[in-house]
Design an enzyme around this catalytic site. Structure first.
Site, PDB file in Angstrom:
ATOM      1  N   LYS A   1       0.833  -1.215   0.000  1.00  0.00           N
ATOM      2  CA  LYS A   1       0.000   0.000   0.000  1.00  0.00           C
ATOM      3  C   LYS A   1       0.861   1.257   0.000  1.00  0.00           C
ATOM      4  CE  LYS A   1      -1.864   1.596   3.998  1.00  0.00           C
ATOM      5  NZ  LYS A   1      -1.604   3.020   4.248  1.00  0.00           N
ATOM      6  N   ASN A   2       1.818   1.306   0.928  1.00  0.00           N
ATOM      7  CA  ASN A   2       2.564   2.557   1.085  1.00  0.00           C
ATOM      8  C   ASN A   2       3.530   2.825  -0.065  1.00  0.00           C
ATOM      9  OD1 ASN A   2       1.147   3.081   3.365  1.00  0.00           O
ATOM     10  ND2 ASN A   2       2.794   2.559   4.805  1.00  0.00           N
TER      11      ASN A   2
ATOM     12  N   CYS B   1      -5.125  12.409  12.916  1.00  0.00           N
ATOM     13  CA  CYS B   1      -5.733  11.144  12.512  1.00  0.00           C
ATOM     14  C   CYS B   1      -6.333  10.506  13.753  1.00  0.00           C
ATOM     15  CB  CYS B   1      -4.741  10.244  11.799  1.00  0.00           C
ATOM     16  SG  CYS B   1      -3.632   9.392  12.883  1.00  0.00           S
TER      17      CYS B   1
ATOM     18  N   ARG C   1      -0.744  14.530  13.550  1.00  0.00           N
ATOM     19  CA  ARG C   1       0.268  14.087  12.587  1.00  0.00           C
ATOM     20  C   ARG C   1       0.668  15.303  11.759  1.00  0.00           C
ATOM     21  NH1 ARG C   1      -0.967   8.383  10.444  1.00  0.00           N
ATOM     22  NH2 ARG C   1       0.831   8.816   9.145  1.00  0.00           N
TER      23      ARG C   1
ATOM     24  N   ASP D   1       3.658   0.217  12.249  1.00  0.00           N
ATOM     25  CA  ASP D   1       2.445  -0.339  11.646  1.00  0.00           C
ATOM     26  C   ASP D   1       2.211  -1.795  12.039  1.00  0.00           C
ATOM     27  OD1 ASP D   1       1.915   2.062  10.462  1.00  0.00           O
ATOM     28  OD2 ASP D   1       2.521   1.484   8.445  1.00  0.00           O
TER      29      ASP D   1
ATOM     30  N   ARG E   1      -8.863  -0.268   3.960  1.00  0.00           N
ATOM     31  CA  ARG E   1      -7.886   0.714   3.460  1.00  0.00           C
ATOM     32  C   ARG E   1      -6.568   0.031   3.137  1.00  0.00           C
ATOM     33  NH1 ARG E   1      -7.030   5.968   6.877  1.00  0.00           N
ATOM     34  NH2 ARG E   1      -5.639   6.158   5.105  1.00  0.00           N
TER      35      ARG E   1
END
Ligand code: UD1
Length: 420
Positions: free
Chosen positions: A22-23, A116, A121, A304, A396
């Protein structure tokens, strides 16, 4: 709003294909803004964040099509240089359009992302980097408004190592005049892939994979293709599932070299792990031992994965401390884990976990992406039925997690369309 219903206690066995990161995808997609042309990004994960980034890029005039995990982006029609609040509020990574827009078009208007779910952030480092490169940046009515006739190479030193700010500084500097040096650059694999992609587009960057990047600006870039690296967080999450649920799991399309901290900690906890060039196999420990972790920048243990590790430690023998040195207040999963019977105290940026013999199913609420993953993991070993509500957070960042877990033997189903 969907929910997951899990009947815990099944042993997991078999193999699971790891999706693209994803990132990495969220950095590669905006990088295409830097050239006019058609680019193909293969191994793109089918995720809500990718849909959100696609929707944002379409508002700028980019044509985007996703077919069988290949994303085709046609950037020849870009005619808007704005990232509106409606998009940015859904996903902070939207700020990645700032650097490429200013670099190629000399202007950008990007909504400030705000906080968030688990706390503030800031984006000050992104803004400082773009300013260093010669752009005029104002904050107006909740927007970052940046302008530059052209960008000039500069020395950028980040006080804090930031994935996003490094990505933005890189994407802005590749078209700047002269040399840019980025010190204390992030070395996360997703940033290295971004740098490699920029090089494939014609950028001149030295120091890839190190925390000192040297960029020689070029006049223009051309469209290029890339294959997205495997998602190390999805991989780590399935490895933790393997350690929790007994049995043996093989991840395919995974890169053990990106998982060294996670693998080392899982071995300390008693798992047996072996790897090939693109697989990782975990055999669950007979007795799960408690292991402390401190989440830190790459190649440290990823923040994460902090919530998932806490779920694992909740049922390990003994006590452990799970510390997060990146996000000090990323512990929204803890009160929900307590509802499943975990024994955990949070003080400052650390969770003090005392392993319990077993967890018991209950209704729990997802608050953010990785907290949701942690609750699903806990549900897989809890006795009885666990319902994880509001799983849109999970969509997500995990492609078809319930299907992948079911194929390994888990009893998990998605219940769709009701207001829970
Ligand atoms: C990225 C990842 C996210 C991951 C995080 C840390 C993406 C899309 N997201 O987020 O999944 O959890 O890296 O590995 O890649 N900071 C500042 N000022 C800034 C920017 C960051 O002070 O302008 C601080 C943050 O508050 C945090 C630290 O720097 O304490 C690292 O954050 P950063 O690496 O920037 O995270 P993201 O790029 O937002």
């Amino acid at each position: 709003m969907d929910k997951f219903v899990i009947n815990g206690g099944r042993t997991l066995n078999g193999s699971v294909a790891i999706s693209g990161a994803k990132n990495a995808t969220l950095a590669l997609m905006p990088a295409t803004i830097l050239a006019g042309g058609i680019s193909r990004l293969s191994n793109t994960p089918a995720l809500r964040d990718v849909t959100t980034m696609s929707a944002l890029l379409r508002t700028m005039g980019i044509d985007i099509e996703m077919r069988e995990h290949t994303l085709t982006l046609d950037t020849r029609g870009i005619d808007k240089f704005e990232a509106p609040y409606e998009h940015v509020k859904k996903m902070r990574a939207s700020i990645y359009v700032l650097g490429p827009l200013v670099a190629r078009f000399g202007q950008a208007k990007v909504s400030l992302p705000g906080g968030c779910a688990w706390g503030p952030r800031p984006v000050n480092l992104h803004i400082e980097a773009i300013r260093k490169l010669g752009a005029e940046v104002d904050l107006q009515e909740g927007y970052i408004v940046a302008r530059a006739s052209h960008l000039e190479g500069a020395r950028i030193h980040f006080d804090v190592s930031s994935v996003g700010a490094t990505g933005n500084a890189l994407m802005a500097s590749v078209l700047a005049r002269g040399t840019t040096v980025i010190d204390n650059a992030a070395i996360e694999p997703e940033i290295t892939q971004l740098a490699e992609y920029l090089v494939a587009m014609g950028a001149r960057i030295a120091g890839l994979g190190t925390n000192r990047l040297e960029v020689e600006g070029v006049r223009e870039l051309h469209a290029a293709d890339a294959t997205t690296i495997p998602d190390r967080i999805e991989a780590g999450t399935f490895l933790v599932a393997g350690a929790l649920c007994g049995g043996t799991i093989t991840l395919t399309g995974a890169q053990a070299g990106h998982l060294t901290a996670i693998i080392a900690k899982l071995e300390d906890a008693g798992s047996e792990i072996s790897a090939t060039s693109d697989t990782v196999t975990i055999k669950a420990p007979r007795k799960l031992r408690s292991v402390d972790v401190t989440a830190s920048i790459y190649p440290g243990f990823p923040t994460d994965m902090q919530a998932q590790w806490t779920a694992l430690m909740a049922v390990a023998e003994g006590a452990s401390v799970v510390t997060d040195s990146i996000y000090f207040d990323r512990f929204k999963h803890i009160p929900e884990l307590l509802r499943l019977g975990a024994d955990i105290d949070v003080k400052d940026n650390a969770a003090f976990v005392r392993g319990v013999r077993s967890l018991t199913g209950a209704k729990v609420m997802s608050t953010d992406l990785r907290a949701s993953a942690s609750l699903i993991l806990a549900g897989l070993i809890a006795r009885g039925t666990t319902e994880v509500l509001r799983v849109y957070h999970l969509d997500r960042g995990y492609e078809s997690i319930e299907k992948k877990l079911r194929a390994l033997g888990a009893d998990i189903k998605r219940v769709t369309g009701e207001e829970f």
